[in-house]
Scaffold this motif. Structure first.
Motif, mmCIF file in Angstrom:
data_model
loop_
_atom_site.group_PDB
_atom_site.id
_atom_site.type_symbol
_atom_site.label_atom_id
_atom_site.label_comp_id
_atom_site.label_asym_id
_atom_site.label_seq_id
_atom_site.Cartn_x
_atom_site.Cartn_y
_atom_site.Cartn_z
ATOM 1 N N ARG A 6 12.048 13.931 -23.302
ATOM 2 C CA ARG A 6 10.990 14.611 -24.394
ATOM 3 C C ARG A 6 11.083 15.490 -25.525
ATOM 4 O O ARG A 6 12.277 16.232 -25.228
ATOM 5 N N ARG A 7 10.629 15.917 -26.549
ATOM 6 C CA ARG A 7 10.796 16.410 -27.676
ATOM 7 C C ARG A 7 8.910 17.412 -27.833
ATOM 8 O O ARG A 7 8.401 17.009 -27.862
ATOM 9 N N SER A 8 9.868 18.382 -27.822
ATOM 10 C CA SER A 8 9.063 19.337 -28.697
ATOM 11 C C SER A 8 9.265 20.464 -29.509
ATOM 12 O O SER A 8 10.040 20.595 -29.774
ATOM 13 N N GLY A 12 12.691 21.888 -29.203
ATOM 14 C CA GLY A 12 13.267 20.694 -29.591
ATOM 15 C C GLY A 12 13.817 19.544 -28.143
ATOM 16 O O GLY A 12 12.909 19.377 -27.618
ATOM 17 N N LEU A 13 14.741 18.473 -27.490
ATOM 18 C CA LEU A 13 14.780 17.295 -27.027
ATOM 19 C C LEU A 13 15.305 18.662 -25.420
ATOM 20 O O LEU A 13 16.073 19.314 -25.545
ATOM 21 N N SER A 14 14.774 17.757 -24.834
ATOM 22 C CA SER A 14 15.030 18.306 -23.467
ATOM 23 C C SER A 14 15.229 17.473 -22.254
ATOM 24 O O SER A 14 14.089 16.689 -22.755
ATOM 25 N N LEU A 58 9.339 8.574 -27.039
ATOM 26 C CA LEU A 58 8.933 10.397 -26.168
ATOM 27 C C LEU A 58 8.117 10.315 -25.914
ATOM 28 O O LEU A 58 7.233 10.599 -27.338
#
Length: 74
Positions: A6-8, A12-14, A58
């Motif tokens: 996922r992107r937050s 960032g991407l995790s 995502l």
């Protein structure tokens, strides 16, 4: 191994690994689009991701292959 990518806005991407209740940021990737290459997360784990379209939305749960601990860094 099933992982969710996922992107937050904060990290960032995790990835999230449900069986381990583990969330880690992605710190490196073979390809900018992620898919079909490896990713490395903050705890040192490396995953090989499946081939997917570059515009895959995502969050997504996928089956990724975790490289063994002695496989060396990419």
């Amino acid at each position: 191994m099933k992982i969710m990518i996922r992107r937050s806005p904060d990290t960032g991407l995790s990835i999230y690994v449900p069986k381990k209740d583990l969330e880690e940021p992605i710190v490196a990737s073979e390809y900018e689009s992620l898919w079909g290459g490896w990713i490395k997360v903050a705890n040192g784990w490396v995953f090989d991701l499946p081939e997917m379209a570059g515009d895959t939305r995502l969050p997504i749960t996928i089956d990724a292959k975790k490289r063994d601990e002695n496989g060396g860094d990419p």
